[in-house]
Write an enzyme that holds these catalytic residues in place. Structure first.
Site, PDB file in Angstrom:
ATOM      1  N   LYS A  33       0.843  -1.197   0.000  1.00  0.00           N
ATOM      2  CA  LYS A  33       0.000   0.000   0.000  1.00  0.00           C
ATOM      3  C   LYS A  33       0.880   1.249   0.000  1.00  0.00           C
ATOM      4  O   LYS A  33       2.091   1.161   0.244  1.00  0.00           O
ATOM      5  CB  LYS A  33      -0.915  -0.023   1.233  1.00  0.00           C
ATOM      6  CG  LYS A  33      -0.165  -0.011   2.556  1.00  0.00           C
ATOM      7  CD  LYS A  33      -1.098  -0.284   3.736  1.00  0.00           C
ATOM      8  CE  LYS A  33      -0.332  -0.315   5.034  1.00  0.00           C
ATOM      9  NZ  LYS A  33      -1.163  -0.766   6.161  1.00  0.00           N
ATOM     10  N   TYR A  76      14.303  29.891   9.795  1.00  0.00           N
ATOM     11  CA  TYR A  76      13.044  30.467  10.240  1.00  0.00           C
ATOM     12  C   TYR A  76      12.916  30.357  11.756  1.00  0.00           C
ATOM     13  O   TYR A  76      13.241  29.328  12.343  1.00  0.00           O
ATOM     14  CB  TYR A  76      11.863  29.721   9.590  1.00  0.00           C
ATOM     15  CG  TYR A  76      11.711  29.999   8.114  1.00  0.00           C
ATOM     16  CD1 TYR A  76      11.546  31.304   7.645  1.00  0.00           C
ATOM     17  CD2 TYR A  76      11.725  28.960   7.191  1.00  0.00           C
ATOM     18  CE1 TYR A  76      11.402  31.563   6.288  1.00  0.00           C
ATOM     19  CE2 TYR A  76      11.570  29.208   5.827  1.00  0.00           C
ATOM     20  CZ  TYR A  76      11.403  30.513   5.392  1.00  0.00           C
ATOM     21  OH  TYR A  76      11.266  30.762   4.050  1.00  0.00           O
TER      22      TYR A  76
END
Ligand SMILES: *Cc1c(COP(=O)(O)O)cnc(C)c1O
Length: 355
Positions: A35, A252
């Site tokens: 998956k 940041y």
């Protein structure tokens, strides 16, 4: 020159990890779980490397059909089954098996017109409380399925919630054992953690996922001690170097401030590539094969690494974010997540090469 980030995927590692599954569960058939684009490794290449599996398990019907078109003849199981009646015809025509986990699916099957029968994994909810019939409803669901005339082989199935933790599988095993008592049907229970640790869960079909990709399902056990090889290496390069003075911030929000003069490498890899934005200062990273740590906030396209001890490293130096030499589990642990999430988060913009 293109942007230097790359995911390198070892097809050999995938097939070696499949052999480890066979070592652990020699008497069970293997349903390789592919998956989420084979946990980020690429559906078709991974299926090819795992082609000696007895079957594949995934979620999307389109992916299952793609496997059939590519010539894979083994069992294919849809782990969430089908969602609407119009899926039943292609499922039936392409011999795709479905998980049946709720009565609504049985209603749809009963009112369908099909040219043949559909194989079913009938799911019992033994405590995960995600998909499946409660134990006391299992026999009624089975009777309806068998009475519908639409179902072929039925495998009884459940999924463990704590196979990787100290709680183990005993409670769920007991509930499943009682629900399935006397039913002479094949069984499928084990994910990677149960398959490795609890042989009593093996049954007829095991369902390994993460171990195929070379990561350990247990926080406290390394993949290498289980004989698993990491299949994916996420690598990039340093694209800039900054000399930072004491007190200056990095990135940041300046979540890291230099205590002394430091040499910082800027790596072409950010959260838009699939690296976790939650990786804190000091998350392990390899530069030219040597361990150092990230610094500052991971930004969308870049992150920072400490090169203060690595005077020889500079623009062009190779950086391994995880994989060969740096277990993805360690990066995941530092980032407060699981290797599962890191693998699956790999972004489509990252070029993938296979070897
Ligand atoms: C994802 C999944 C697996 C594989 O689990 P791993 O922990 O990756 O081995 C097995 N069974 C079901 C139902 C799943 O959804």
């Amino acid at each position: 020159m293109t942007r230097p980030i790359e995911a390198r995927i070892s097809l050999v590692a995938l097939s070696q990890n499949l052999s480890r599954v066979r070592d652990f569960a020699p008497n069970s058939r293997i349903l390789s779980v592919i998956k989420a684009d084979a946990y980020g490794h690429g559906l078709l290449p991974a299926a090819g490397a795992l082609s000696s599996s007895n079957g594949f398990a995934l979620l999307e019907l389109n992916d299952a059909l793609m496997l059939r078109r590519a010539g894979f003849g083994q069992s294919i199981v849809l782990l969430e089954g089908f969602f609407s009646p119009d899926e039943l015809l292609p499922i039936c025509e392409n011999r795709i098996a479905v998980v049946i986990h709720c009565f609504e699916q049985i209603d749809m099957l009963e009112s369908s017109m099909l040219p043949g029968k559909i194989d079913v994994f009938l799911k019992c909810n033994t405590g995960m409380n995600r998909l499946g019939f409660r134990p006391e409803a299992l026999r009624f669901a089975l009777a309806r399925l068998q009475g519908s005339g639409r179902t072929g082989e039925v495998v009884l199935m459940t999924h463990f919630s704590t196979a990787d933790k100290a709680d183990g599988v005993a409670d769920q095993m007991e509930i499943f054992g009682r629900a399935a008592a006397g039913l002479d049907l094949p069984r499928s229970l084990a994910n990677s953690a149960a398959l490795i640790r609890y042989p009593e869960t093996h049954g007829d079909w095991v369902r390994p996922g993460i171990m195929l990709y070379g990561a350990s399902p247990f926080p406290e056990v390394t993949a290498s001690s289980l004989g698993l090889k990491p299949a994916m290496t996420l690598a990039s390069r340093i694209i800039a170097v900054q000399e930072v003075r004491p007190g200056e911030g990095i990135g940041y929000e300046a979540i890291y401030r230099a205590e002394k003069t430091m040499r910082i490498g800027i790596v072409a890899c950010g959260y838009a590539d699939g690296y976790s934005r939650h990786a804190p200062n000091g998350t392990p990273v390899l530069v030219n094969g040597r361990m150092t740590g990230t610094l500052g906030r991971v930004s969308m396209d870049m992150l920072y690494v400490n090169l203060s001890e690595f005077p020889d490293a500079g623009i062009g130096s190779e950086v391994v974010l995880w994989g060969a030499g740096l277990p993805v589990e360690e990066v995941a642990k530092s980032s407060g997540t699981l290797s599962y999430e890191l693998r699956c988060a790999l972004a489509p913009r990252v070029p993938v090469s296979y070897y």
